[in-house]
Design a protein around this motif. Structure first.
Motif, PDB file in Angstrom:
ATOM      1  N   ASP A  60       0.847  -1.181   0.000  1.00 60.64           N
ATOM      2  CA  ASP A  60       0.000   0.000   0.000  1.00 60.64           C
ATOM      3  C   ASP A  60       0.886   1.236   0.000  1.00 60.64           C
ATOM      4  O   ASP A  60       2.020   1.201   0.466  1.00 60.64           O
ATOM      5  CB  ASP A  60      -0.988   0.024   1.170  1.00 60.64           C
ATOM      6  N   THR A  61       0.386   2.331  -0.572  1.00 60.14           N
ATOM      7  CA  THR A  61       1.214   3.517  -0.784  1.00 60.14           C
ATOM      8  C   THR A  61       0.802   4.644   0.149  1.00 60.14           C
ATOM      9  O   THR A  61      -0.375   4.783   0.514  1.00 60.14           O
ATOM     10  CB  THR A  61       1.117   4.002  -2.241  1.00 60.14           C
ATOM     11  N   LEU A  62       1.794   5.447   0.509  1.00 59.26           N
ATOM     12  CA  LEU A  62       1.603   6.585   1.403  1.00 59.26           C
ATOM     13  C   LEU A  62       2.287   7.790   0.753  1.00 59.26           C
ATOM     14  O   LEU A  62       3.433   8.112   1.070  1.00 59.26           O
ATOM     15  CB  LEU A  62       2.219   6.298   2.774  1.00 59.26           C
ATOM     16  N   ALA A  63       1.587   8.439  -0.166  1.00 55.50           N
ATOM     17  CA  ALA A  63       2.177   9.586  -0.859  1.00 55.50           C
ATOM     18  C   ALA A  63       2.133  10.811   0.037  1.00 55.50           C
ATOM     19  O   ALA A  63       1.177  11.021   0.800  1.00 55.50           O
ATOM     20  CB  ALA A  63       1.426   9.848  -2.157  1.00 55.50           C
ATOM     21  N   GLY A  64       3.186  11.632  -0.034  1.00 56.58           N
ATOM     22  CA  GLY A  64       3.203  12.879   0.724  1.00 56.58           C
ATOM     23  C   GLY A  64       4.458  13.031   1.551  1.00 56.58           C
ATOM     24  O   GLY A  64       5.318  12.151   1.590  1.00 56.58           O
ATOM     25  N   ASP A  65       4.553  14.174   2.229  1.00 59.92           N
ATOM     26  CA  ASP A  65       5.723  14.410   3.063  1.00 59.92           C
ATOM     27  C   ASP A  65       5.575  13.648   4.382  1.00 59.92           C
ATOM     28  O   ASP A  65       4.524  13.094   4.708  1.00 59.92           O
ATOM     29  CB  ASP A  65       5.952  15.900   3.295  1.00 59.92           C
ATOM     30  N   PHE A  66       6.652  13.605   5.148  1.00 61.77           N
ATOM     31  CA  PHE A  66       6.690  12.759   6.341  1.00 61.77           C
ATOM     32  C   PHE A  66       5.664  13.183   7.385  1.00 61.77           C
ATOM     33  O   PHE A  66       5.091  12.346   8.082  1.00 61.77           O
ATOM     34  CB  PHE A  66       8.088  12.775   6.959  1.00 61.77           C
ATOM     35  N   MET A  67       5.433  14.495   7.532  1.00 62.64           N
ATOM     36  CA  MET A  67       4.488  14.948   8.547  1.00 62.64           C
ATOM     37  C   MET A  67       3.069  14.479   8.232  1.00 62.64           C
ATOM     38  O   MET A  67       2.263  14.285   9.127  1.00 62.64           O
ATOM     39  CB  MET A  67       4.526  16.477   8.672  1.00 62.64           C
ATOM     40  N   THR A  68       2.790  14.279   6.954  1.00 61.30           N
ATOM     41  CA  THR A  68       1.488  13.735   6.547  1.00 61.30           C
ATOM     42  C   THR A  68       1.429  12.232   6.781  1.00 61.30           C
ATOM     43  O   THR A  68       0.387  11.679   7.154  1.00 61.30           O
ATOM     44  CB  THR A  68       1.250  14.025   5.046  1.00 61.30           C
ATOM     45  N   VAL A  69       2.567  11.569   6.599  1.00 63.49           N
ATOM     46  CA  VAL A  69       2.605  10.106   6.598  1.00 63.49           C
ATOM     47  C   VAL A  69       2.730   9.500   7.994  1.00 63.49           C
ATOM     48  O   VAL A  69       2.157   8.439   8.273  1.00 63.49           O
ATOM     49  CB  VAL A  69       3.776   9.636   5.696  1.00 63.49           C
ATOM     50  N   PHE A  70       3.458  10.155   8.904  1.00 63.02           N
ATOM     51  CA  PHE A  70       3.684   9.574  10.226  1.00 63.02           C
ATOM     52  C   PHE A  70       2.389   9.188  10.947  1.00 63.02           C
ATOM     53  O   PHE A  70       2.311   8.091  11.514  1.00 63.02           O
ATOM     54  CB  PHE A  70       4.506  10.522  11.096  1.00 63.02           C
ATOM     55  N   PRO A  71       1.341  10.047  10.957  1.00 64.82           N
ATOM     56  CA  PRO A  71       0.100   9.635  11.649  1.00 64.82           C
ATOM     57  C   PRO A  71      -0.522   8.375  11.061  1.00 64.82           C
ATOM     58  O   PRO A  71      -1.094   7.563  11.796  1.00 64.82           O
ATOM     59  CB  PRO A  71      -0.821  10.853  11.462  1.00 64.82           C
ATOM     60  N   LYS A  72      -0.384   8.188   9.748  1.00 70.17           N
ATOM     61  CA  LYS A  72      -0.952   6.994   9.115  1.00 70.17           C
ATOM     62  C   LYS A  72      -0.191   5.740   9.547  1.00 70.17           C
ATOM     63  O   LYS A  72      -0.789   4.693   9.803  1.00 70.17           O
ATOM     64  CB  LYS A  72      -0.919   7.141   7.589  1.00 70.17           C
ATOM     65  N   ILE A  73       1.124   5.846   9.638  1.00 71.76           N
ATOM     66  CA  ILE A  73       1.915   4.703  10.095  1.00 71.76           C
ATOM     67  C   ILE A  73       1.625   4.426  11.564  1.00 71.76           C
ATOM     68  O   ILE A  73       1.514   3.271  11.992  1.00 71.76           O
ATOM     69  CB  ILE A  73       3.419   4.974   9.883  1.00 71.76           C
ATOM     70  N   ARG A  74       1.470   5.490  12.331  1.00 69.36           N
ATOM     71  CA  ARG A  74       1.205   5.360  13.767  1.00 69.36           C
ATOM     72  C   ARG A  74      -0.105   4.624  14.024  1.00 69.36           C
ATOM     73  O   ARG A  74      -0.258   3.933  15.041  1.00 69.36           O
ATOM     74  CB  ARG A  74       1.182   6.747  14.395  1.00 69.36           C
ATOM     75  N   ASN A  75      -1.059   4.766  13.114  1.00 73.50           N
ATOM     76  CA  ASN A  75      -2.370   4.121  13.291  1.00 73.50           C
ATOM     77  C   ASN A  75      -2.323   2.618  13.074  1.00 73.50           C
ATOM     78  O   ASN A  75      -3.279   1.917  13.416  1.00 73.50           O
ATOM     79  CB  ASN A  75      -3.394   4.746  12.339  1.00 73.50           C
ATOM     80  N   TYR A  76      -1.232   2.121  12.478  1.00 77.36           N
ATOM     81  CA  TYR A  76      -1.115   0.679  12.271  1.00 77.36           C
ATOM     82  C   TYR A  76      -0.756   0.036  13.608  1.00 77.36           C
ATOM     83  O   TYR A  76       0.271   0.335  14.207  1.00 77.36           O
ATOM     84  CB  TYR A  76      -0.041   0.372  11.234  1.00 77.36           C
ATOM     85  N   ARG A  77      -1.594  -0.876  14.071  1.00 74.46           N
ATOM     86  CA  ARG A  77      -1.439  -1.400  15.431  1.00 74.46           C
ATOM     87  C   ARG A  77      -0.628  -2.680  15.508  1.00 74.46           C
ATOM     88  O   ARG A  77      -0.265  -3.132  16.594  1.00 74.46           O
ATOM     89  CB  ARG A  77      -2.811  -1.642  16.077  1.00 74.46           C
ATOM     90  N   GLY A  78      -0.326  -3.302  14.379  1.00 72.92           N
ATOM     91  CA  GLY A  78       0.487  -4.512  14.417  1.00 72.92           C
ATOM     92  C   GLY A  78       1.968  -4.181  14.564  1.00 72.92           C
ATOM     93  O   GLY A  78       2.373  -3.016  14.619  1.00 72.92           O
ATOM     94  N   ARG A  79       2.811  -5.216  14.620  1.00 70.05           N
ATOM     95  CA  ARG A  79       4.256  -5.007  14.695  1.00 70.05           C
ATOM     96  C   ARG A  79       4.744  -4.412  13.377  1.00 70.05           C
ATOM     97  O   ARG A  79       4.306  -4.798  12.299  1.00 70.05           O
ATOM     98  CB  ARG A  79       4.993  -6.332  14.961  1.00 70.05           C
ATOM     99  N   LYS A  80       5.672  -3.465  13.498  1.00 70.00           N
ATOM    100  CA  LYS A  80       6.154  -2.786  12.297  1.00 70.00           C
ATOM    101  C   LYS A  80       7.646  -2.503  12.404  1.00 70.00           C
ATOM    102  O   LYS A  80       8.204  -2.338  13.487  1.00 70.00           O
ATOM    103  CB  LYS A  80       5.384  -1.487  12.044  1.00 70.00           C
ATOM    104  N   VAL A  81       8.274  -2.464  11.232  1.00 72.40           N
ATOM    105  CA  VAL A  81       9.669  -2.052  11.099  1.00 72.40           C
ATOM    106  C   VAL A  81       9.696  -0.924  10.083  1.00 72.40           C
ATOM    107  O   VAL A  81       9.190  -1.068   8.968  1.00 72.40           O
ATOM    108  CB  VAL A  81      10.570  -3.210  10.640  1.00 72.40           C
ATOM    109  N   LEU A  82      10.265   0.205  10.470  1.00 67.56           N
ATOM    110  CA  LEU A  82      10.428   1.329   9.564  1.00 67.56           C
ATOM    111  C   LEU A  82      11.809   1.245   8.921  1.00 67.56           C
ATOM    112  O   LEU A  82      12.785   0.894   9.587  1.00 67.56           O
ATOM    113  CB  LEU A  82      10.298   2.657  10.312  1.00 67.56           C
ATOM    114  N   LEU A  83      11.859   1.560   7.646  1.00 67.53           N
ATOM    115  CA  LEU A  83      13.117   1.551   6.900  1.00 67.53           C
ATOM    116  C   LEU A  83      13.315   2.933   6.294  1.00 67.53           C
ATOM    117  O   LEU A  83      12.454   3.433   5.571  1.00 67.53           O
ATOM    118  CB  LEU A  83      13.052   0.492   5.798  1.00 67.53           C
ATOM    119  N   TRP A  84      14.466   3.545   6.615  1.00 68.25           N
ATOM    120  CA  TRP A  84      14.751   4.885   6.115  1.00 68.25           C
ATOM    121  C   TRP A  84      16.171   4.882   5.575  1.00 68.25           C
ATOM    122  O   TRP A  84      17.140   5.007   6.317  1.00 68.25           O
ATOM    123  CB  TRP A  84      14.590   5.901   7.231  1.00 68.25           C
ATOM    124  N   LEU A  85      16.281   4.714   4.272  1.00 71.16           N
ATOM    125  CA  LEU A  85      17.585   4.613   3.624  1.00 71.16           C
ATOM    126  C   LEU A  85      17.982   5.962   3.031  1.00 71.16           C
ATOM    127  O   LEU A  85      17.308   6.481   2.142  1.00 71.16           O
ATOM    128  CB  LEU A  85      17.555   3.546   2.527  1.00 71.16           C
TER     129      LEU A  85
END
Length: 321
Positions: free
Chosen positions: A125-150
């Motif tokens: 699934d895609t999350l277009a936009g800048d990070f301030m827009t995207v962080f709340p959407k990632i935060r809403n995911y309640r399962g285990r997650k790994v963030l990758l920032w290369l």
């Protein structure tokens, strides 16, 4: 609320000195130029980062409990992250993957490429936009997650980096992790060859100037790049609470002014005036390992593992509990 691109461009043009924010260069065309930079012989960072990602995929994934959803910030073409995905899918039947980039059109093309490679085993699934827009959407995911920032942290000004990392810290739950790659090269000659070859035929010069093309499109102007000269410098800093970085700008060769039709304003440049191609102190930051440790600790992130090859470090962090 996140600032729109027109507002971001106007903010930069109304500042002293004038600047174009780094993020403005990464439209669909800018993302292509960024990808082309990886094929430049002197651009060491991409190859060093790919090497460290392979090291992590071979030995570091065992540090992460499966299953989890992988979220990638500023995904680009995903070629390096595919190394990690391939290793995960050697052991798992499928992987959920949320990918972020500024350009929705670019993300659509990346998704097509990923489906051609992985089919239904990779649930994207895609999350277009800048990070301030995207962080709340990632935060809403309640399962285990790994963030990758290369290769992303180093592109932001020093005063913005803690804010972004604080958002990552607040996004991570107890069993989550974030992987962040960073440039730790301190070789001035190597850095200047990689980042300050201003030949107009080279993709890095095209990428630097792409922010002006975006400005012309978004604000309906006709800034003439032939009336500017691309320049830059490397600023070295050993202080533990700082980092070294690159500064790149366009210097106006003549007095000139341009109408910004979409906003009913005019922007003028004096002869010799700089138009900075970054906001804040600079871009493409180069860290010592001590600087990284200080930065992560200052925002409540704990280093749980780190891999480096003398040019790039890949750091696994978790939120301090």
């Amino acid at each position: 609320m996140a600032m729109g691109i027109r507002e971001l461009l106007l903010q930069g043009l109304n500042s002293d000195p004038k600047y174009i924010d780094l993020s403005c260069r990464y439209d669909e065309q800018g993302s292509k130029y960024d990808e082309e930079c990886t094929n430049v012989e002197d651009y060491y960072y991409y190859k060093a980062e790919e090497e460290i990602v392979r090291t992590f995929a071979a030995v570091g994934l065992s540090n992460l409990e499966m299953p989890f959803k992988l979220f990638e910030l500023g995904c680009g073409s995903t070629k390096k992250s595919q190394i990690i995905i391939d290793e995960i899918l050697r052991h798992e039947s499928g992987l959920a993957y949320g990918l972020n980039d500024l350009s929705a059109d670019f993300l659509e093309k990346v998704c097509e490429d990923l489906f051609a490679i992985y089919g239904s085993r990779l649930k994207v699934d895609t999350l277009a936009g800048d990070f301030m827009t995207v962080f709340p959407k990632i935060r809403n995911y309640r399962g285990r997650k790994v963030l990758l920032w290369l290769g992303g942290l180093q592109c932001f000004p020093l005063n913005i980096q803690p804010k972004l990392l604080l958002n990552i810290a607040s996004t991570l739950q107890e069993n989550d992790a974030c992987l962040i790659s960073s440039d730790i090269t301190q070789d001035r000659e190597k850095i200047e060859k990689a980042y300050m070859d201003f030949d107009d035929s080279k993709p890095n010069s095209k990428l630097y100037k792409n922010g002006v093309h975006v400005l012309n499109r978004e604000l309906k102007s006709n800034i003439d790049l032939s009336k500017f000269e691309l320049e830059g410098r490397y600023v070295e800093n050993k202080d533990v609470s700082s980092a070294s970085y690159i500064q790149v700008w366009l210097r106006s060769l003549v007095e000139q002014s341009y109408v910004l039709e979409n906003v009913g304003k005019t922007v003028a440049f004096g002869k010799g005036e700089k138009l900075l191609l970054y906001g804040g102190n600079g871009m493409s930051h180069k860290y010592t390992l001590g600087q990284l440790e200080h930065l992560f600790a200052s925002v409540g992130l704990q280093i749980v593992n780190q891999w480096d090859n003398g040019h790039t470090a890949l750091t696994m962090v978790k939120r301090k509990i």
